[in-house]
Scaffold this motif. Structure first.
Motif, PDB file in Angstrom:
ATOM      1  N   THR A  15       0.856  -1.181   0.000  1.00  0.00           N
ATOM      2  CA  THR A  15       0.000   0.000   0.000  1.00  0.00           C
ATOM      3  C   THR A  15       0.889   1.228   0.000  1.00  0.00           C
ATOM      4  O   THR A  15       1.760   1.377   0.860  1.00  0.00           O
ATOM      5  CB  THR A  15      -0.948   0.015   1.213  1.00  0.00           C
ATOM      6  OG1 THR A  15      -1.793  -1.140   1.134  1.00  0.00           O
ATOM      7  CG2 THR A  15      -1.800   1.280   1.235  1.00  0.00           C
ATOM      8  N   ILE A  70       0.893   5.325   0.213  1.00  0.00           N
ATOM      9  CA  ILE A  70       0.104   6.465   0.683  1.00  0.00           C
ATOM     10  C   ILE A  70       0.853   7.713   0.243  1.00  0.00           C
ATOM     11  O   ILE A  70       2.045   7.856   0.510  1.00  0.00           O
ATOM     12  CB  ILE A  70      -0.049   6.449   2.215  1.00  0.00           C
ATOM     13  CG1 ILE A  70      -0.659   5.123   2.678  1.00  0.00           C
ATOM     14  CG2 ILE A  70      -0.888   7.647   2.679  1.00  0.00           C
ATOM     15  CD1 ILE A  70      -0.676   4.939   4.188  1.00  0.00           C
ATOM     16  N   ASP A  71       0.146   8.617  -0.448  1.00  0.00           N
ATOM     17  CA  ASP A  71       0.837   9.843  -0.867  1.00  0.00           C
ATOM     18  C   ASP A  71       0.771  10.883   0.239  1.00  0.00           C
ATOM     19  O   ASP A  71       0.138  10.671   1.274  1.00  0.00           O
ATOM     20  CB  ASP A  71       0.333  10.361  -2.219  1.00  0.00           C
ATOM     21  CG  ASP A  71      -1.083  10.902  -2.185  1.00  0.00           C
ATOM     22  OD1 ASP A  71      -1.595  11.285  -1.108  1.00  0.00           O
ATOM     23  OD2 ASP A  71      -1.694  10.983  -3.275  1.00  0.00           O
ATOM     24  N   GLY A  75      -2.480  11.701   1.782  1.00  0.00           N
ATOM     25  CA  GLY A  75      -3.201  10.642   2.483  1.00  0.00           C
ATOM     26  C   GLY A  75      -3.928   9.671   1.577  1.00  0.00           C
ATOM     27  O   GLY A  75      -4.504   8.693   2.050  1.00  0.00           O
ATOM     28  N   LYS A 134      -4.544   6.530  -0.687  1.00  0.00           N
ATOM     29  CA  LYS A 134      -3.943   5.199  -0.640  1.00  0.00           C
ATOM     30  C   LYS A 134      -4.187   4.445  -1.935  1.00  0.00           C
ATOM     31  O   LYS A 134      -5.267   4.551  -2.526  1.00  0.00           O
ATOM     32  CB  LYS A 134      -4.550   4.380   0.502  1.00  0.00           C
ATOM     33  CG  LYS A 134      -4.260   4.925   1.862  1.00  0.00           C
ATOM     34  CD  LYS A 134      -4.905   4.069   2.939  1.00  0.00           C
ATOM     35  CE  LYS A 134      -4.649   4.664   4.306  1.00  0.00           C
ATOM     36  NZ  LYS A 134      -5.227   3.866   5.374  1.00  0.00           N
ATOM     37  N   ASP A 140       6.175   2.483   6.881  1.00  0.00           N
ATOM     38  CA  ASP A 140       5.275   2.591   8.028  1.00  0.00           C
ATOM     39  C   ASP A 140       5.961   1.994   9.253  1.00  0.00           C
ATOM     40  O   ASP A 140       6.618   0.946   9.158  1.00  0.00           O
ATOM     41  CB  ASP A 140       3.973   1.841   7.716  1.00  0.00           C
ATOM     42  CG  ASP A 140       2.943   2.004   8.800  1.00  0.00           C
ATOM     43  OD1 ASP A 140       2.960   1.194   9.753  1.00  0.00           O
ATOM     44  OD2 ASP A 140       2.122   2.935   8.708  1.00  0.00           O
ATOM     45  N   VAL A 185       3.297  -1.198   4.007  1.00  0.00           N
ATOM     46  CA  VAL A 185       2.740   0.144   3.821  1.00  0.00           C
ATOM     47  C   VAL A 185       3.898   1.141   3.786  1.00  0.00           C
ATOM     48  O   VAL A 185       4.740   1.149   4.689  1.00  0.00           O
ATOM     49  CB  VAL A 185       1.765   0.514   4.962  1.00  0.00           C
ATOM     50  CG1 VAL A 185       1.244   1.932   4.797  1.00  0.00           C
ATOM     51  CG2 VAL A 185       0.622  -0.486   5.037  1.00  0.00           C
ATOM     52  N   THR A 197       4.838   5.416   2.604  1.00  0.00           N
ATOM     53  CA  THR A 197       4.314   6.741   2.265  1.00  0.00           C
ATOM     54  C   THR A 197       5.350   7.462   1.424  1.00  0.00           C
ATOM     55  O   THR A 197       6.551   7.396   1.726  1.00  0.00           O
ATOM     56  CB  THR A 197       4.011   7.545   3.549  1.00  0.00           C
ATOM     57  OG1 THR A 197       3.063   6.810   4.332  1.00  0.00           O
ATOM     58  CG2 THR A 197       3.444   8.924   3.221  1.00  0.00           C
TER      59      THR A 197
END
Length: 106
Positions: free
Chosen positions: A5, A7-8, A11, A13, A54, A98, A100
């Motif tokens: 996943t 996430i930019d 926020g 996803k 994450d 996850v 970002t």
């Protein structure tokens, strides 16, 4: 197949499937994930595939090797869980990873 996943910075996803042995960066490029530029194509010679792992995944992913750590000096807004996505190889243990993307690269 494992899932990643992304996430930019706003926020949003996006979850993609990843083949074992492929890198997080390769999967980002294959799936047109915004925020991953990968100018060097995965050679660990730029910092344009920078991501934040994450916190829940940080121990499983592990820290950067010395060469990657040197390249992170050129990344924007480096944090304790910063990694270059070209250096994270997908394994079954990373299913559900996850990450970002930063506000901008370099």
């Amino acid at each position: 197949m494992a899932k990643i996943t992304f996430i930019d910075s706003s926020g949003a996803k996006r979850t993609v499937e990843a083949e074992p042995g492929s890198t997080v960066m390769e999967n980002a490029i294959r799936n047109d994930i915004p925020g991953i530029e990968a100018e060097c194509g995965g050679a660990c010679s730029c910092a344009t595939c920078h991501v934040y792992v994450d916190q829940a995944w940080a121990d499983t992913v592990g820290g950067p090797q010395p060469m990657e750590e040197d390249m992170l000096d050129f990344a924007y807004d480096v944090r304790p869980t910063s990694r270059l996505s070209c250096q994270i190889k997908m394994t079954p243990a990373l299913d559900g990873l996850v990450v970002t993307t930063p506000e901008r690269q370099g």
